[in-house]
Motif scaffolding. Structure first.
Motif, PDB file in Angstrom:
ATOM      1  N   LEU A   1      44.839  40.905  38.004  1.00  0.00           N
ATOM      2  CA  LEU A   1      44.133  41.819  37.115  1.00  0.00           C
ATOM      3  C   LEU A   1      43.317  41.058  36.074  1.00  0.00           C
ATOM      4  CD1 LEU A   1      43.772  44.835  36.528  1.00  0.00           C
ATOM      5  CD2 LEU A   1      45.707  44.693  34.955  1.00  0.00           C
ATOM      6  N   ASN A   2      43.904  39.994  35.523  1.00  0.00           N
ATOM      7  CA  ASN A   2      43.157  39.175  34.559  1.00  0.00           C
ATOM      8  C   ASN A   2      41.943  38.523  35.213  1.00  0.00           C
ATOM      9  OD1 ASN A   2      44.965  39.796  32.510  1.00  0.00           O
ATOM     10  ND2 ASN A   2      46.254  38.023  32.924  1.00  0.00           N
ATOM     11  N   ASP A   3      42.139  38.047  36.447  1.00  0.00           N
ATOM     12  CA  ASP A   3      41.002  37.458  37.166  1.00  0.00           C
ATOM     13  C   ASP A   3      39.924  38.508  37.427  1.00  0.00           C
ATOM     14  OD1 ASP A   3      42.356  35.075  37.181  1.00  0.00           O
ATOM     15  OD2 ASP A   3      43.126  35.295  39.231  1.00  0.00           O
ATOM     16  N   TYR A   4      40.379  39.734  37.733  1.00  0.00           N
ATOM     17  CA  TYR A   4      39.416  40.801  37.994  1.00  0.00           C
ATOM     18  C   TYR A   4      38.626  41.137  36.733  1.00  0.00           C
ATOM     19  CZ  TYR A   4      37.710  45.548  38.802  1.00  0.00           C
ATOM     20  OH  TYR A   4      36.927  46.664  38.890  1.00  0.00           O
ATOM     21  N   TYR A   5      39.348  41.220  35.594  1.00  0.00           N
ATOM     22  CA  TYR A   5      38.658  41.498  34.334  1.00  0.00           C
ATOM     23  C   TYR A   5      37.681  40.377  33.984  1.00  0.00           C
ATOM     24  CZ  TYR A   5      41.728  45.442  33.262  1.00  0.00           C
ATOM     25  OH  TYR A   5      42.375  46.649  33.289  1.00  0.00           O
ATOM     26  N   GLU A   6      38.109  39.136  34.241  1.00  0.00           N
ATOM     27  CA  GLU A   6      37.218  38.018  33.963  1.00  0.00           C
ATOM     28  C   GLU A   6      35.992  38.071  34.869  1.00  0.00           C
ATOM     29  OE1 GLU A   6      35.893  34.771  31.926  1.00  0.00           O
ATOM     30  OE2 GLU A   6      37.693  35.995  31.514  1.00  0.00           O
ATOM     31  N   TYR A   7      36.217  38.441  36.123  1.00  0.00           N
ATOM     32  CA  TYR A   7      35.094  38.571  37.053  1.00  0.00           C
ATOM     33  C   TYR A   7      34.158  39.697  36.603  1.00  0.00           C
ATOM     34  CZ  TYR A   7      32.559  39.819  41.310  1.00  0.00           C
ATOM     35  OH  TYR A   7      31.585  40.142  42.209  1.00  0.00           O
ATOM     36  N   MET A   8      34.739  40.811  36.133  1.00  0.00           N
ATOM     37  CA  MET A   8      33.911  41.921  35.657  1.00  0.00           C
ATOM     38  C   MET A   8      33.085  41.505  34.445  1.00  0.00           C
ATOM     39  SD  MET A   8      34.223  44.571  37.591  1.00  0.00           S
ATOM     40  CE  MET A   8      33.594  45.852  36.512  1.00  0.00           C
ATOM     41  N   LYS A   9      33.708  40.748  33.534  1.00  0.00           N
ATOM     42  CA  LYS A   9      32.955  40.278  32.371  1.00  0.00           C
ATOM     43  C   LYS A   9      31.801  39.371  32.787  1.00  0.00           C
ATOM     44  CE  LYS A   9      36.803  40.504  29.077  1.00  0.00           C
ATOM     45  NZ  LYS A   9      37.691  39.705  28.197  1.00  0.00           N
ATOM     46  N   GLN A  10      32.093  38.443  33.707  1.00  0.00           N
ATOM     47  CA  GLN A  10      31.040  37.543  34.170  1.00  0.00           C
ATOM     48  C   GLN A  10      29.945  38.307  34.906  1.00  0.00           C
ATOM     49  OE1 GLN A  10      32.926  34.499  36.491  1.00  0.00           O
ATOM     50  NE2 GLN A  10      34.017  33.617  34.761  1.00  0.00           N
ATOM     51  N   SER A  11      30.358  39.290  35.720  1.00  0.00           N
ATOM     52  CA  SER A  11      29.361  40.081  36.444  1.00  0.00           C
ATOM     53  C   SER A  11      28.501  40.882  35.479  1.00  0.00           C
ATOM     54  CB  SER A  11      30.057  41.023  37.427  1.00  0.00           C
ATOM     55  OG  SER A  11      30.810  40.304  38.379  1.00  0.00           O
ATOM     56  N   GLN A  12      29.146  41.479  34.465  1.00  0.00           N
ATOM     57  CA  GLN A  12      28.392  42.238  33.475  1.00  0.00           C
ATOM     58  C   GLN A  12      27.425  41.332  32.720  1.00  0.00           C
ATOM     59  OE1 GLN A  12      30.880  44.219  30.634  1.00  0.00           O
ATOM     60  NE2 GLN A  12      29.217  45.459  29.798  1.00  0.00           N
ATOM     61  N   TYR A  13      27.902  40.132  32.374  1.00  0.00           N
ATOM     62  CA  TYR A  13      27.035  39.190  31.659  1.00  0.00           C
ATOM     63  C   TYR A  13      25.847  38.773  32.533  1.00  0.00           C
ATOM     64  CZ  TYR A  13      25.572  34.994  29.152  1.00  0.00           C
ATOM     65  OH  TYR A  13      24.838  34.049  28.484  1.00  0.00           O
ATOM     66  N   MET A  14      26.108  38.530  33.832  1.00  0.00           N
ATOM     67  CA  MET A  14      25.025  38.146  34.733  1.00  0.00           C
ATOM     68  C   MET A  14      24.034  39.289  34.908  1.00  0.00           C
ATOM     69  SD  MET A  14      25.311  35.035  35.548  1.00  0.00           S
ATOM     70  CE  MET A  14      24.062  35.041  36.826  1.00  0.00           C
ATOM     71  N   LEU A  15      24.539  40.527  34.984  1.00  0.00           N
ATOM     72  CA  LEU A  15      23.635  41.678  35.091  1.00  0.00           C
ATOM     73  C   LEU A  15      22.767  41.808  33.848  1.00  0.00           C
ATOM     74  CD1 LEU A  15      25.990  44.352  36.705  1.00  0.00           C
ATOM     75  CD2 LEU A  15      24.065  43.187  37.785  1.00  0.00           C
TER      76      LEU A  15
END
Length: 374
Positions: free
Chosen positions: A159-173
């Motif tokens: 879950l933490n990895d998923y949240y980190e991935y979501m943050k990175q994806s949001q930042y990249m978007l």
């Protein structure tokens, strides 16, 4: 388990001592010596770590018990079942066979000892068997608990990895959107502004020598600037999301989170032209829906909670209804009062109904926009 065996032996030894004190035997010295020898041997059994030494101690204890039962006091035979169980339980897993082995000495001991020996063997067998079952059950539960801990740790990490991935994806978007916007401003607006600047510089130079041409160039610059401003408006209009999209998406996201968290079915139905709902009305709808849905989760005992947003001719209706226990008498708390105050701030109202489940309906008037005079 070892503590239980020691306790059983101590209890039976105390019983043998009491029986000896009330008997007619006079060889007290041999009784004390045999008792001390038995206690020493059986205590040393649990101190040895090597299996061979443990077996030797058990054999020595059984030999001492047999000798003492014939030479000192027959009641020493009551201690034999515990050593027999310790020895044969290593080789035999079937409990009924162990019980038969514990009862075999009944064939050689005095008939007067049969009841006491049977009770002693049965007591030891049942206490040890029950304790073993509880120990095995506790070990299984501990193993299951350990597995659950590992699963929770793994899921938490995922879950933490998923949240980190979501943050990175949001930042990249965000970076991609900023890059796209910068490129669009450069390609469309930047070129237009550059062209207008060139036209105005040329007009400045021709202003004294050729005023007609200068005016023509200035007029071109004005047209280019107007086109650039229109491009800016078009770009911003495409970038900015519509209010109804923001409102509906926010509502849907909250409903999905609540449904997943509480394992409830929460259908959402939207009717009518949602574009006429203003941002302040969306805010009231979201906050009232959140309050009503949270209360339904806590108190309604419902399996289904339905939400409807319906835009009518003159008003906007938002209803949260469940199939729970309802309420014969409705007592307004801070939650309902807060919903009423929010609705009243835009001349709306809240209707609460506790029959056939529980429903909270928010009614907001549609705001009419007068055309702007230009």
């Amino acid at each position: 388990m070892e503590l239980l065996l020691i306790l059983n032996k101590f209890i039976l030894w105390c019983y043998i001592c009491i029986c000896y004190l009330y008997s007619d035997h006079i060889n007290a010295a041999w009784f004390v010596f045999t008792s001390l020898a038995y206690l020493s041997i059986n205590m040393s059994i649990y101190l040895f770590k090597k299996t061979q030494l443990k077996y030797s101690g058990i054999w020595l204890s059984m030999i001492l018990i047999l000798a003492a039962s014939f030479q000192v006091d027959p009641f020493f035979m009551l201690l034999l079942p515990m050593n027999l169980y310790e020895f044969f339980s290593i080789y035999i897993n079937k409990k009924w066979m162990l019980l038969i082995l514990l009862m075999l000495p009944l064939a050689v001991i005095s008939h007067s000892l049969h009841p006491a020996y049977f009770l002693a063997a049965s007591f030891h067998f049942m206490s040890v068997t029950i304790t073993e079952q509880y120990v095995q059950r506790a070990a299984k539960l501990e193993s299951a608990l350990d597995t659950m801990r590992k699963d929770i740790h793994r899921l938490t990490k995922s879950l933490n990895d998923y949240y980190e991935y979501m943050k990175q994806s949001q930042y990249m978007l965000q970076l991609e959107e900023r890059n796209r916007l910068a490129q669009q401003l450069h390609d469309q607006i930047g070129h237009a502004m550059t062209g207008a600047l060139i036209q105005m510089e040329a007009a400045k130079r021709l202003l004294d020598t050729n005023s007609y041409k200068a005016k023509e160039l200035l007029q071109n610059a004005i047209h280019i600037s107007k086109d650039g401003i229109e491009n800016i408006r078009t770009t911003l209009k495409h970038i900015k999301p519509r209010s109804e999209q923001m409102g509906v998406n926010r509502v849907k996201l909250f409903i999905e989170e609540m449904a997943a968290q509480h394992h409830r079915h929460i259908p959402l139905v939207c009717k009518g032209d949602l574009e006429i709902i203003t941002p302040i009305q969306w805010k009231i709808i979201y906050e009232n829906m959140t309050e009503a849905l949270t209360n339904a989760m806590k108190y309604a005992n419902a399996t289904v909670i339905s939400i409807e947003i319906h835009v009518l001719n003159t008003l906007i209706k938002m209803e949260v209804k469940d199939n729970g226990k309802g309420a014969d008498k409705i007592k307004k708390g801070l939650g309902i009062i807060g919903m009423e105050e929010r609705a009243a701030s835009v001349n709306g109202m809240v209707i609460v109904d506790g029959t056939n489940g529980f429903s909270v309906t928010t009614l907001l008037p549609i705001q009419k926009h007068e055309p702007v005079q230009t």
